[in-house]
Write an enzyme that holds these catalytic residues in place. Structure first.
Site, mmCIF file in Angstrom:
data_model
loop_
_atom_site.group_PDB
_atom_site.id
_atom_site.type_symbol
_atom_site.label_atom_id
_atom_site.label_comp_id
_atom_site.label_asym_id
_atom_site.label_seq_id
_atom_site.Cartn_x
_atom_site.Cartn_y
_atom_site.Cartn_z
ATOM 1 N N ASP A 160 30.868 46.999 4.180
ATOM 2 C CA ASP A 160 31.713 47.831 3.272
ATOM 3 C C ASP A 160 33.049 46.993 2.897
ATOM 4 O OD1 ASP A 160 32.801 51.359 3.440
ATOM 5 O OD2 ASP A 160 32.962 49.845 1.604
ATOM 6 N N ASP A 220 24.466 55.371 5.534
ATOM 7 C CA ASP A 220 24.925 54.753 6.707
ATOM 8 C C ASP A 220 25.809 55.992 7.235
ATOM 9 O OD1 ASP A 220 27.277 54.116 4.839
ATOM 10 O OD2 ASP A 220 28.307 54.235 6.928
ATOM 11 N N CYS A 225 9.635 61.872 21.286
ATOM 12 C CA CYS A 225 10.247 60.824 20.894
ATOM 13 C C CYS A 225 9.815 59.426 21.420
ATOM 14 C CB CYS A 225 11.781 61.084 21.202
ATOM 15 S SG CYS A 225 12.640 59.682 20.673
ATOM 16 N N CYS A 282 11.594 56.606 21.664
ATOM 17 C CA CYS A 282 12.556 55.741 22.137
ATOM 18 C C CYS A 282 12.538 55.420 23.455
ATOM 19 C CB CYS A 282 13.957 56.285 21.597
ATOM 20 S SG CYS A 282 14.746 57.474 22.809
ATOM 21 N N CYS A 303 13.650 58.184 25.801
ATOM 22 C CA CYS A 303 12.886 59.360 25.847
ATOM 23 C C CYS A 303 11.467 59.027 26.635
ATOM 24 C CB CYS A 303 12.580 60.044 24.913
ATOM 25 S SG CYS A 303 14.036 60.836 23.824
ATOM 26 N N HIS A 347 18.774 56.786 21.746
ATOM 27 C CA HIS A 347 18.006 57.931 21.333
ATOM 28 C C HIS A 347 18.364 58.320 19.649
ATOM 29 C CE1 HIS A 347 15.884 61.880 20.752
ATOM 30 N NE2 HIS A 347 17.070 62.140 20.413
HETATM 31 O O1 LIG Z 1 34.043 55.964 -1.343
HETATM 32 C C1 LIG Z 1 33.679 55.218 -0.507
HETATM 33 N N1 LIG Z 1 33.937 54.003 -0.602
HETATM 34 C C2 LIG Z 1 33.793 52.992 0.508
HETATM 35 N N2 LIG Z 1 33.268 53.363 1.619
HETATM 36 C C3 LIG Z 1 33.077 54.814 1.880
HETATM 37 C C4 LIG Z 1 32.710 55.072 3.037
HETATM 38 C C5 LIG Z 1 32.715 56.497 3.237
HETATM 39 N N3 LIG Z 1 32.178 57.163 4.443
HETATM 40 C C6 LIG Z 1 32.447 58.461 4.148
HETATM 41 N N4 LIG Z 1 32.312 59.356 5.059
HETATM 42 C C7 LIG Z 1 32.028 58.943 6.550
HETATM 43 C C8 LIG Z 1 32.489 60.322 7.045
HETATM 44 N N5 LIG Z 1 32.203 60.302 8.413
HETATM 45 C C9 LIG Z 1 31.464 61.359 8.919
HETATM 46 C C10 LIG Z 1 30.951 61.388 10.553
HETATM 47 O O2 LIG Z 1 32.279 61.401 11.316
HETATM 48 C C11 LIG Z 1 33.043 60.280 10.726
HETATM 49 C C12 LIG Z 1 33.253 60.418 9.095
HETATM 50 N N6 LIG Z 1 32.846 58.731 2.902
HETATM 51 C C13 LIG Z 1 32.721 57.316 2.250
HETATM 52 C C14 LIG Z 1 33.246 57.136 1.155
HETATM 53 C C15 LIG Z 1 33.554 55.681 0.817
HETATM 54 ZN ZN LIG Z 2 14.520 59.742 22.193
#
Ligand SMILES: O=c1[nH]cnc2cc3nc(NCCN4CCOCC4)[nH]c3cc12
Ligand SMILES: [Zn+2]
Length: 378
Positions: free
Chosen positions: A102, A275, A313, A315, A318, A344
């Protein structure tokens, strides 16, 4: 109330689409210098050049194809030139599968305090030592060329939620200019640069962002600015507005998503790549993901439960260990406990995307989705 009605409208339209069998789901093959990979795919997150608590060998064993790392973190520590001198990120972390980095946009806006954004780029304070730092499209692309990932992301601004229309408009237009600057700065052949679609939660800005970036002709497209706290129906509405505008023959990557219910909905709209830190993060506080929802294996209820987390599962956790044993390790603060829940959860999501791919190839994705959502949301 109108907002609620709005959500109902979105859901109704969306349920309608499903009823008449509309599905943009597709099973693809992603070609990279480190191999050809199957989509839909989940990419484990290895923010600081390691997927927390698991080894590259275990990642390979559980079927991970591409993993994520973050330019923001590696730029601040240990430095991307150092990683380049070590032979690049694949060598540094001994991972011979695919890597996607990223660009740092999201991290600057979500991690760095006291940030200042101008046309040039983003100034911020390092969350490590408080030093003043600056990232621009040129700096972020150079850093990613040093890291040597197979897929890198354009430098963008992830618009916070909620955001005023005017702010979202100006920011989205700047992100498109930054995408063009990212493209010009990207001189490493064999490495794919994806643009990131923004537009906040505004349908028209999403369409403008997608169309502008498609005319700049990137090899793949991230969909950003989502999974930032918006209600799920709003996220789905933005997908409905955006994905159809992206070229059929290029990968679509929904950034930061997510839980299995979001994955199956996003795949239906035509998303290929995901991701999320969620599976590894909740694992570290003792929560396991299952097809019926979350199982907090740390709970007293599992003290004498000698069954595995999930009997079906495949894994390592498990296949060999009970809930009672894993609970014991977590209560005793034993590192192996975190390793087992992480293994897991990663296996669960990797396997889930494999099952979706199989369902798509056998033309039974919509019934797969129905069955899964019925059980998961139970
Ligand atoms: O516009 C984006 N541009 C570049 N990278 C990103 C990464 C990003 N990641 C999330 N959300 C992640 C939210 N997570 C969910 C689980 O708990 C932690 C936060 N939204 C995102 C938006 C962007
Ligand atoms: Zn498992």
């Amino acid at each position: 109330t109108c907002a609620f009605a709005g959500q109902k409208k979105v859901l109704a339209a969306y349920e309608e689409a499903v009823k008449c069998g509309y599905s943009g789901a597709r099973a693809g093959r992603l070609h990279t210098p480190h191999g050809v990979f199957d989509t839909p795919m989940f990419m484990p997150v290895g923010t600081q050049a390691t997927v927390k608590a698991v080894s590259p060998r275990e990642l390979k064993e559980m079927g991970a194809q591409i993993i994520l790392s973050n330019t923001y973190h590696l730029y601040l520590r240990p430095g991307t030139e150092l990683v380049a001198e070590a032979g690049g990120l694949h060598r540094f972390m001994d991972w011979d599968g695919g890597i996607l980095t990223d660009s740092g946009g999201f991290q600057v806006f979500s991690l760095g305090p006291l940030r200042k954004i101008t046309e040039e780029g983003a100034a911020f304070r390092s969350h490590i030592d408080g030093s003043t730092q600056f990232l621009s499209p040129e700096i972020a692309i150079k850093a990613q060329m040093n890291l040597g990932a197979d897929i890198i992301m354009a430098f963008d601004e992830c618009i916070p939620y909620p955001a005023e229309y005017q702010y979202a408009k100006l920011s989205t237009e700047r992100t498109t200019r930054w995408a063009e600057r990212s493209q010009k700065a990207h001189t490493r052949s064999g490495q794919a640069l994806f643009a990131i679609v923004q537009g906040g939660m505004y349908q028209d800005l999403r369409r403008v962002s997608a169309n502008d970036l498609v005319s700049l002709d990137f090899p793949g497209y991230g969909i950003g600015g989502l999974s930032v706290g918006e209600p799920k129906p709003v996220m789905y509405e933005m997908l409905e507005q955006t994905v159809p505008l992206l070229p059929e023959n290029k990968p679509r990557y929904l950034m930061g998503v997510g839980t299995p219910d979001c994955l199956v909905e996003a795949v239906r709209y035509g998303i290929d790549m995901f991701d999320c830190v969620f599976p590894t993060r909740v694992a570290r506080n003792g929560t396991a993901m299952t097809k019926s929802g979350r199982l907090v294996v740390k709970n007293a209820a599992y003290a004498k439960d000698f069954l595995p987390i999930d009997e079906n599962c495949g894994c390592y956790a498990c296949q060999n260990f009970s809930r009672a044993y894993i609970r014991h390790l977590l209560k005793a603060d034993e590192i192996f406990g975190l390793r087992l829940t992480t293994i897991h959860n990663l296996y669960f999501l990797l396997d889930f995307t494999k099952k979706m791919r199989q369902a798509i190839l056998e033309d039974r994705f919509l019934s797969f989705r129905e069955e899964f959502l019925a059980q998961y949301c139970k």
